[in-house]
Scaffold this active site. Structure first.
Site, PDB file in Angstrom:
ATOM      1  N   SER A   1      45.934  19.729  61.110  1.00  0.00           N
ATOM      2  CA  SER A   1      46.536  18.577  61.767  1.00  0.00           C
ATOM      3  C   SER A   1      47.513  19.058  62.845  1.00  0.00           C
ATOM      4  CB  SER A   1      47.207  17.674  60.721  1.00  0.00           C
ATOM      5  OG  SER A   1      47.555  16.427  61.271  1.00  0.00           O
TER       6      SER A   1
ATOM      7  N   ASP B   1      37.681  11.084  59.537  1.00  0.00           N
ATOM      8  CA  ASP B   1      39.107  11.289  59.817  1.00  0.00           C
ATOM      9  C   ASP B   1      39.646  10.136  60.667  1.00  0.00           C
ATOM     10  OD1 ASP B   1      41.640  12.177  60.663  1.00  0.00           O
ATOM     11  OD2 ASP B   1      40.997  14.264  60.661  1.00  0.00           O
TER      12      ASP B   1
ATOM     13  N   HIS C   1      41.428  12.880  56.451  1.00  0.00           N
ATOM     14  CA  HIS C   1      42.513  13.704  56.980  1.00  0.00           C
ATOM     15  C   HIS C   1      43.321  14.227  55.794  1.00  0.00           C
ATOM     16  CE1 HIS C   1      44.654  14.837  60.677  1.00  0.00           C
ATOM     17  NE2 HIS C   1      45.768  14.761  59.971  1.00  0.00           N
TER      18      HIS C   1
END
Length: 291
Positions: A106, A243, A271
């Protein structure tokens, strides 16, 4: 935790950074860089164990303004992904590590890109998970050219209208977010997720401090989409098809932009790191870092 885990504080780039190391320091170092507002302990224990048992010296740490690492007055000392990359390199210096395989998830993937761009001599390979080279747009609170997922937009509005103040409110808020981010790969495990969130905020100086400052840092950071083509480190990009935070197209674009990179899509992954994705991700990282 296992016997060869060591917890320590390292002074790096003028910041106190908390980290945990797993395994033998003589083994190849593998640095795990976590994302926005999340503690290093968000990296799953099982993933760390699999990497360490395969002969890696695994390091996970709290970014500045996160968990047990030092906090910064952002207004007085603003920073971007470049400074967070300098922190990571300073951590390697403090641990006496010349080069490492760098894995970022991320926002940690954004930091990892900056390590590859600004400190190419310090990494042997680069792995980027559920991230993007695009800048974050303050007007939309998402990556440039992306429409904010309606579920995330509703969560944003709730945070503004009723910001969490107590420990339990922070836990519940993060639990709602985790449910949105979970993807379709497996049923959402509320009990396990709650335990992870509670461990994340345990002993943290300010549960809301990290997210606020990291968002400001992400908004202030540069557009890397035209820069990542100069990355020379062997690169693996991993991205989930479900995601909602960094849509799948961002992983595809990132892999396409970095010369010679490998792209590993994971069907149904959101995610985060639900248990089913840990074996294939660890296997991919080990294959990539061992070549």
């Amino acid at each position: 935790m296992w016997e060869d885990m060591m917890e320590r504080i390292v002074e790096a780039n003028g910041i106190r950074l908390w980290c945990e190391t797993f395994g033998d320091p003589a083994d190849p170092a593998l640095l795990l860089v976590m994302g926005l507002g999340a503690r290093g302990a968000t990296w799953p224990d099982e993933l760390c164990r699999l990497l360490q048992e395969a002969g890696r010296y695994v390091i996970r740490y709290d970014n500045r303004d996160t968990g047990l690492s030092g906090c910064v007055d952002y207004e007085a000392n603003p920073y971007t992904m470049i400074e967070l990359a300098q922190d990571a390199v300073g951590l390697l210096d403090g641990l006496g590590i010349a080069t490492a395989d760098v894995v970022g998830a991320s926002m940690g993937g954004m930091i990892a890109q900056e390590i590859a761009l600004e400190h190419a001599d310090r990494l042997r390979s680069l792995t980027i998970i559920m991230s993007s080279a695009e800048p974050l747009d303050p007007a939309t609170n998402t990556f440039r050219g992306t429409v904010r997922d309606p579920r995330l937009a509703a969560w944003d509005a709730e945070q503004i209208a009723n910001p969490p103040s107590t420990r339990e409110e922070h836990v519940e808020s993060h639990l709602k977010l985790a449910r949105i981010l979970a993807g379709q790969l497996t049923a959402f495990d509320e009990v396990a997720t709650r335990a992870i969130i509670e461990r994340e905020i345990e002993n943290a100086t300010d549960a809301g401090h990290a997210s606020k400052n990291h968002i400001l840092a992400a908004f202030a950071s540069r557009d890397r989409s035209g820069l990542v083509g100069s990355i020379t480190a062997p690169t693996l990009v991993i991205h989930g098809s479900d995601d909602p935070m960094a849509p799948f197209a961002h992983g595809e674009a990132l892999a396409a932009a970095i010369p010679g990179s490998e792209f590993l899509p994971i069907e149904g992954m959101g995610h985060g790191f639900p248990p089913p994705v840990i074996p294939p991700i660890s296997a991919a990282i080990l294959r990539h870092t061992g070549r």
